[in-house]
Design a protein around this motif. Sequence first.
Motif, mmCIF file in Angstrom:
data_model
loop_
_atom_site.group_PDB
_atom_site.id
_atom_site.type_symbol
_atom_site.label_atom_id
_atom_site.label_comp_id
_atom_site.label_asym_id
_atom_site.label_seq_id
_atom_site.Cartn_x
_atom_site.Cartn_y
_atom_site.Cartn_z
ATOM 1 N N TYR A 70 30.886 43.150 50.530
ATOM 2 C CA TYR A 70 29.711 42.480 49.996
ATOM 3 C C TYR A 70 28.516 42.823 50.879
ATOM 4 C CZ TYR A 70 32.728 39.628 47.017
ATOM 5 O OH TYR A 70 33.624 39.200 46.074
ATOM 6 N N LEU A 125 35.463 42.701 49.168
ATOM 7 C CA LEU A 125 35.304 42.160 47.826
ATOM 8 C C LEU A 125 36.488 41.291 47.435
ATOM 9 C CD1 LEU A 125 34.003 45.247 45.798
ATOM 10 C CD2 LEU A 125 32.663 43.423 46.836
ATOM 11 N N ASP A 126 36.183 40.134 46.849
ATOM 12 C CA ASP A 126 37.196 39.252 46.285
ATOM 13 C C ASP A 126 37.289 39.554 44.795
ATOM 14 O OD1 ASP A 126 37.740 37.876 48.666
ATOM 15 O OD2 ASP A 126 36.186 36.386 48.292
ATOM 16 N N ARG A 142 35.395 38.258 42.263
ATOM 17 C CA ARG A 142 34.129 38.371 41.546
ATOM 18 C C ARG A 142 32.984 38.684 42.514
ATOM 19 N NH1 ARG A 142 35.478 37.086 36.617
ATOM 20 N NH2 ARG A 142 36.789 35.319 36.126
ATOM 21 N N GLY A 143 31.915 39.195 41.935
ATOM 22 C CA GLY A 143 30.719 39.483 42.712
ATOM 23 C C GLY A 143 29.528 39.542 41.775
ATOM 24 N N ALA A 169 27.401 44.797 45.833
ATOM 25 C CA ALA A 169 27.542 43.465 45.235
ATOM 26 C C ALA A 169 27.311 42.356 46.266
ATOM 27 C CB ALA A 169 28.932 43.309 44.627
ATOM 28 N N HIS A 201 28.457 38.328 47.254
ATOM 29 C CA HIS A 201 29.489 37.318 47.026
ATOM 30 C C HIS A 201 28.852 36.137 46.299
ATOM 31 C CE1 HIS A 201 32.356 34.099 47.827
ATOM 32 N NE2 HIS A 201 33.251 35.074 47.922
ATOM 33 N N THR A 233 35.492 42.285 40.165
ATOM 34 C CA THR A 233 35.455 43.436 41.062
ATOM 35 C C THR A 233 36.448 44.533 40.685
ATOM 36 O OG1 THR A 233 36.866 42.273 42.640
ATOM 37 C CG2 THR A 233 34.479 42.143 42.995
ATOM 38 N N TYR A 268 34.279 47.124 39.310
ATOM 39 C CA TYR A 268 33.225 47.586 40.215
ATOM 40 C C TYR A 268 33.619 48.953 40.733
ATOM 41 C CZ TYR A 268 30.264 47.141 44.486
ATOM 42 O OH TYR A 268 29.351 47.294 45.495
#
Length: 198
Positions: free
Chosen positions: A49, A56-57, A59-60, A78, A80, A150, A153
């Motif tokens: 992030y 990255l988890d 979502r972003g 992205a 967080h 993600t 992504y």
Amino acid sequence: MHAIPQRCAHRPLAGGLVVPYVTLIHDGQAAFGVLDARKAPAAFRRRLYQICAHRLDKRGFLIVRPADVARGCSPEPALHPECLPYAAAHCPMLNGTATRYRRRPVLASHPAGRPCTDLSCPCPSRTPDEEHAARSGSPADRYEAWMIHTRNYRLVSRPDRPDTASASASTCPSCVNGSCALRPSPPASSTSWTCSTP
């Protein structure tokens, strides 16, 4: 104003604000609004992030302008979901307090804005690039935050600048049509983000 997100507690501060991982540090000063030419591509490649530098988890958020939407990619890594409200509260381009783009490159008016003699420094050229020249003094674009999963992504090259890394997301899982434009809820609140897609 928003408190510093817990996930950013390890980040350095400048003027009481979190210095994003991708922000250029020039001569010991944070140049807010300038991407570090080494860290931004590293964040893309390492799937970090842009503010907190955590991996990255699920979502972003991608921050996009109309020009980015037309290109199909975002020039910045992205954010967080926990960092977005903080960024929106403090970044004048995101929260709309900056109504025009800067007339001069940030380093020209930056405290460290003197000729750089460090050949290893990633500082950008003091001469404006084409994009800065085109935007210089123009009304600021509307910025949107698009929530993505993600897994969608990916790192892409910009069609107009193949040597420049950008981020793209093929779909947004929370919207049926694959495009979720998230905007601050009226009246321009930076704390509540809602999906504007029907």
